[in-house]
Scaffold this motif. Sequence first.
Motif, PDB file in Angstrom:
ATOM      1  N   LYS A 542       0.853  -1.182   0.000  1.00 31.23           N
ATOM      2  CA  LYS A 542       0.000   0.000   0.000  1.00 31.23           C
ATOM      3  C   LYS A 542       0.888   1.231   0.000  1.00 31.23           C
ATOM      4  CE  LYS A 542      -3.450   2.309   2.967  1.00 31.23           C
ATOM      5  NZ  LYS A 542      -4.197   2.208   4.245  1.00 31.23           N
ATOM      6  N   GLY A 543       0.521   2.239  -0.793  1.00 29.31           N
ATOM      7  CA  GLY A 543       1.327   3.444  -0.837  1.00 29.31           C
ATOM      8  C   GLY A 543       0.806   4.418  -1.871  1.00 29.31           C
ATOM      9  N   TYR A 544       1.620   5.425  -2.150  1.00 32.15           N
ATOM     10  CA  TYR A 544       1.235   6.419  -3.158  1.00 32.15           C
ATOM     11  C   TYR A 544       2.371   6.561  -4.163  1.00 32.15           C
ATOM     12  CZ  TYR A 544       3.473   9.263   0.522  1.00 32.15           C
ATOM     13  OH  TYR A 544       4.309   9.762   1.477  1.00 32.15           O
ATOM     14  N   SER A 545       2.489   7.724  -4.792  1.00 35.54           N
ATOM     15  CA  SER A 545       3.334   7.819  -5.989  1.00 35.54           C
ATOM     16  C   SER A 545       4.786   7.454  -5.735  1.00 35.54           C
ATOM     17  CB  SER A 545       3.244   9.236  -6.576  1.00 35.54           C
ATOM     18  OG  SER A 545       3.725  10.203  -5.656  1.00 35.54           O
ATOM     19  N   ILE A 546       5.345   7.848  -4.565  1.00 38.14           N
ATOM     20  CA  ILE A 546       6.762   7.536  -4.336  1.00 38.14           C
ATOM     21  C   ILE A 546       6.974   6.030  -4.237  1.00 38.14           C
ATOM     22  CG2 ILE A 546       7.150   9.754  -3.221  1.00 38.14           C
ATOM     23  CD1 ILE A 546       7.201   8.284  -0.543  1.00 38.14           C
ATOM     24  N   HIS A 547       5.979   5.289  -3.727  1.00 34.54           N
ATOM     25  CA  HIS A 547       6.083   3.835  -3.628  1.00 34.54           C
ATOM     26  C   HIS A 547       5.994   3.204  -5.013  1.00 34.54           C
ATOM     27  CE1 HIS A 547       4.598   5.211   0.302  1.00 34.54           C
ATOM     28  NE2 HIS A 547       5.141   4.136   0.834  1.00 34.54           N
ATOM     29  N   PHE A 548       5.004   3.606  -5.785  1.00 32.85           N
ATOM     30  CA  PHE A 548       4.812   3.013  -7.116  1.00 32.85           C
ATOM     31  C   PHE A 548       5.965   3.373  -8.045  1.00 32.85           C
ATOM     32  CE2 PHE A 548       0.574   2.779  -5.352  1.00 32.85           C
ATOM     33  CZ  PHE A 548       0.079   1.579  -5.856  1.00 32.85           C
ATOM     34  N   ALA A 549       6.435   4.618  -7.997  1.00 30.15           N
ATOM     35  CA  ALA A 549       7.534   5.031  -8.870  1.00 30.15           C
ATOM     36  C   ALA A 549       8.826   4.293  -8.517  1.00 30.15           C
ATOM     37  CB  ALA A 549       7.744   6.537  -8.765  1.00 30.15           C
ATOM     38  N   SER A 550       9.094   4.125  -7.233  1.00 32.49           N
ATOM     39  CA  SER A 550      10.306   3.417  -6.817  1.00 32.49           C
ATOM     40  C   SER A 550      10.260   1.964  -7.268  1.00 32.49           C
ATOM     41  CB  SER A 550      10.461   3.491  -5.293  1.00 32.49           C
ATOM     42  OG  SER A 550      10.653   4.817  -4.866  1.00 32.49           O
ATOM     43  N   ALA A 551       9.114   1.299  -7.034  1.00 33.16           N
ATOM     44  CA  ALA A 551       8.983  -0.096  -7.443  1.00 33.16           C
ATOM     45  C   ALA A 551       9.077  -0.235  -8.952  1.00 33.16           C
ATOM     46  CB  ALA A 551       7.665  -0.658  -6.922  1.00 33.16           C
ATOM     47  N   ALA A 552       8.435   0.673  -9.698  1.00 31.73           N
ATOM     48  CA  ALA A 552       8.466   0.602 -11.157  1.00 31.73           C
ATOM     49  C   ALA A 552       9.874   0.805 -11.700  1.00 31.73           C
ATOM     50  CB  ALA A 552       7.521   1.649 -11.749  1.00 31.73           C
ATOM     51  N   THR A 553      10.657   1.662 -11.045  1.00 32.00           N
ATOM     52  CA  THR A 553      12.040   1.869 -11.473  1.00 32.00           C
ATOM     53  C   THR A 553      12.811   0.557 -11.430  1.00 32.00           C
ATOM     54  OG1 THR A 553      11.994   4.143 -10.649  1.00 32.00           O
ATOM     55  CG2 THR A 553      14.158   3.160 -11.026  1.00 32.00           C
ATOM     56  N   MET A 554      12.662  -0.182 -10.349  1.00 33.49           N
ATOM     57  CA  MET A 554      13.345  -1.461 -10.237  1.00 33.49           C
ATOM     58  C   MET A 554      12.778  -2.497 -11.212  1.00 33.49           C
ATOM     59  SD  MET A 554      15.887  -1.374  -8.336  1.00 33.49           S
ATOM     60  CE  MET A 554      16.641  -0.232  -7.188  1.00 33.49           C
ATOM     61  N   MET A 555      11.498  -2.429 -11.494  1.00 35.70           N
ATOM     62  CA  MET A 555      10.900  -3.374 -12.444  1.00 35.70           C
ATOM     63  C   MET A 555      11.435  -3.143 -13.850  1.00 35.70           C
ATOM     64  SD  MET A 555       6.962  -3.504 -11.082  1.00 35.70           S
ATOM     65  CE  MET A 555       6.585  -4.068  -9.415  1.00 35.70           C
ATOM     66  N   PHE A 556      11.553  -1.888 -14.263  1.00 38.56           N
ATOM     67  CA  PHE A 556      12.159  -1.605 -15.571  1.00 38.56           C
ATOM     68  C   PHE A 556      13.584  -2.154 -15.606  1.00 38.56           C
ATOM     69  CE2 PHE A 556       8.850   1.632 -16.444  1.00 38.56           C
ATOM     70  CZ  PHE A 556       8.627   1.364 -17.781  1.00 38.56           C
ATOM     71  N   ARG A 557      14.339  -1.902 -14.553  1.00 38.64           N
ATOM     72  CA  ARG A 557      15.717  -2.398 -14.524  1.00 38.64           C
ATOM     73  C   ARG A 557      15.757  -3.925 -14.546  1.00 38.64           C
ATOM     74  NH1 ARG A 557      19.052   1.606 -10.336  1.00 38.64           N
ATOM     75  NH2 ARG A 557      18.555   3.569 -11.417  1.00 38.64           N
ATOM     76  N   TYR A 558      14.788  -4.555 -13.892  1.00 41.84           N
ATOM     77  CA  TYR A 558      14.718  -6.017 -13.900  1.00 41.84           C
ATOM     78  C   TYR A 558      14.571  -6.535 -15.330  1.00 41.84           C
ATOM     79  CZ  TYR A 558      12.870 -10.709 -13.121  1.00 41.84           C
ATOM     80  OH  TYR A 558      12.663 -12.065 -13.153  1.00 41.84           O
ATOM     81  N   TYR A 559      13.844  -5.804 -16.145  1.00 36.40           N
ATOM     82  CA  TYR A 559      13.659  -6.193 -17.538  1.00 36.40           C
ATOM     83  C   TYR A 559      14.807  -5.721 -18.441  1.00 36.40           C
ATOM     84  CZ  TYR A 559       8.889  -7.867 -16.751  1.00 36.40           C
ATOM     85  OH  TYR A 559       7.803  -8.581 -16.332  1.00 36.40           O
TER      86      TYR A 559
END
Length: 805
Positions: A542-559
């Motif tokens: 659960k979170g807001y933009s800083i949580h989603f943006a941080s997680a998405a940054t790592m997901m892009f890098r994972y790919y």
Amino acid sequence: MKKNRNTIKKKGAFLLRPVSVQKGRKNRLTAFLTDVCFVWLYLAGMSLWMKDSLQLDLSIGICLLTALVAALLQQLAVGGWSSDDDGRKRWLWLLIWCGALAVIALAAHGMWLGGIRQICNQAVDVLGHRFPYLFSAYNVTTDTATALYLAVIWLIFLLALAGGYLVRSGNRMLLGIQIVCMLVLQLVTGIGPVQIRSFVLVLCCLMAVWMRGHGEQIAAGRQRLAALQNAIGLAVLAVIVLAAGSVTLGKLVPQDGTVFSDWKAAAVEKVRDFRYGGSHEVLPDGSFSGIGSFQPDGTKVLTVTMSQPESYYLRGFTGSNYTGDGWEDADAAKLWENRDLFYWLHQDGFYGQETLSDAALIFGSEEDRTQKNTITVENTGGNSRYYYVPYELDGSADSDVQTALDAQKIGDSSIITEGLRGQRKYTYQTMLPQITKYPAYTTALLNTDVLDEAGKNYQNLESYYNEFVYHTYLDMPERIQRTLASLLGEAQIPEGEKHVDYSEAKENILYLLTSAYTDSNQLDERWTGNDFIFDFLQISQKGYSIHFASAATMMFRYYGIPARYVEGYLITPEDAQAMTAGEPYVVDDTHAHAWVEYYQDGVGWLPFETTPSYLDIMNKAEDYQNISGVSGGSSQDEQDMEQDEDEQQEEEDPDEKIDWVQVLLILLVIGICALILVMIAFLIWVLVQRHKSKVLKRKFEAEDAREAVRAMYEYTMNILAAAGLNIRNTSLYRYEKQIAKMFDEETAAEYHRIVDIRQEAVYSSNAITPEQKAEMMAFKENIWKRIYTNGTLIQKLQLKYIYFL
């Protein structure tokens, strides 16, 4: 007495008035060897500091031996006389010493200059690893170890002059300023001994010289330091303390200097808050420690004026390196490795912050190339450290913001403002929104046969920058990588490609973040964990933009897709419709937002929205309707089973949640803080006691003889108490028997007469005669001499540094 004291001070360090020729020679020899020892300590500390700070490839043994030879020669040449007319000789030898250094530099000019340039270049390299900036460096043609050793030895002999002066004069102020400057340099720039042991060694060497200077300021101190046994004992004690302290610190404190890094980071954060902090900031600038709910209240932050109202992402802070509790700029050492690349890119006018607009200028339509938007931003409540600019910043325009794109700076993240307090108002030019048009530019780049000269030049520069991006912005912790593998499945990168297909990666990221996680500005509690992204993905969900943006940054890098975390403000299409050309528009704190930007090959950094409540707010180039599942990953049932297994394992092994290293580190920090408080309290006590002693001694020469007699008696009783006299609430005459046991009957009788004088000074109105005052002074001096002379080393230290007598 005054004349004698001046004479002793003029003669220099430890030059005592001899009672015989033989004893005078012994004192002078002892003084000479002691001075050589302390000059060597100073030179050893400075040479070790230079070697370790600049990471010079030098032998420690050669440095220490050179320091010893320099100290010995310096004392023989400059400090080895005791007659009164040696001032002119000392200046003569000083000129000879400097002349010899000049002759060596001229005679071996090429080698000497090559060594000096090697040292300067090494200093630039060390500084560049901490502050990625294109500092000027020398072109070294004589890159040999011999030249380096010659330059270092020359510098040590030059420093011998400063060391000799500090030792002979006992100037603690200059040495203290030097020590403080070195400590500040270490804290601010990180330039200093890397390992804790080396740092302690250098500090101990300089502090030894400082303590010796303290002794030089007092005649009795010169007498005691001149004693050979005391000097040897002090040296042995210093070695023991140094060895024990180095071993202890080596075990308890990280050797990579992370403790100093943490202190520096905390200090830098405080300074930045003071310099750039706004009256109403809701963005954390990448620092998530203690972060709570997102609670904007509609307070004005920016006032934006546009010549053509449009929707933009105004990016400010850009985070490249994930630290576990937030984001920071890219690793300085990694940026420094690419200094040559950025030098040539900037020479050709290529900046990572303007890649999208550069592509639009070459491949865009006539409207894209000609129509410009002039934007003025007045920052009233946000962080003034950053220029808030869109991705379409026009690099061909001339403004303060474009000037801030420093050609000497290595890196391409945030655009930092100038000035002590930053910039609160600025104007720049942008192109019309281009984020939705990037697919056309990537298509044009693929058609290499029709590229003109500008297109080929852009493609060539982007290819070099592209390599740097993939080398820098794919780092991720192993723990996060394992977590994403369980959530997204295996990242299957096609053969010959750098990354997973963009569309597939975006669909998978959107599906996971919109289906498994809750978008909410209200958090149950403040975050106090040690891995922000892991806690969001696996625990709170659960979170807001800083949580989603941080997680998405790592997901892009994972790919395999380079990505960065960004904070800034949104000018939405709805805002653009409400704006009037040339009229100010208020942007409040509800527009504060965080998003991920990924690198699109060919056109540069592009924003990508992953926070569920913002998916339909900003314009985007593509709509992803097929986000019904994660392609290439495990099924949702398998993910739920894995999550249940993880939770069951965590319940079975609750002890594994305790981070004992963290507990020990906290205890260590608490212990260090307690030790510092104790040291501060002890220092305050020392200063108070020293002040009391000084005030008491000052009364010895008071015009009022009665006051002087009372002060001398009190001082004498303090000395006797320190020597073991049992002080209690009784008649002063009763101490006579104890004094007889401590000394003899004659001293006890003298004490009886002294008490008579003291009582007369206190209780009678009779004037104290000079003879009575002299008798009191003589008794005081006699007691001091007998106690101090016959006392042990421990007792002497107590009298000097504990009782301050």
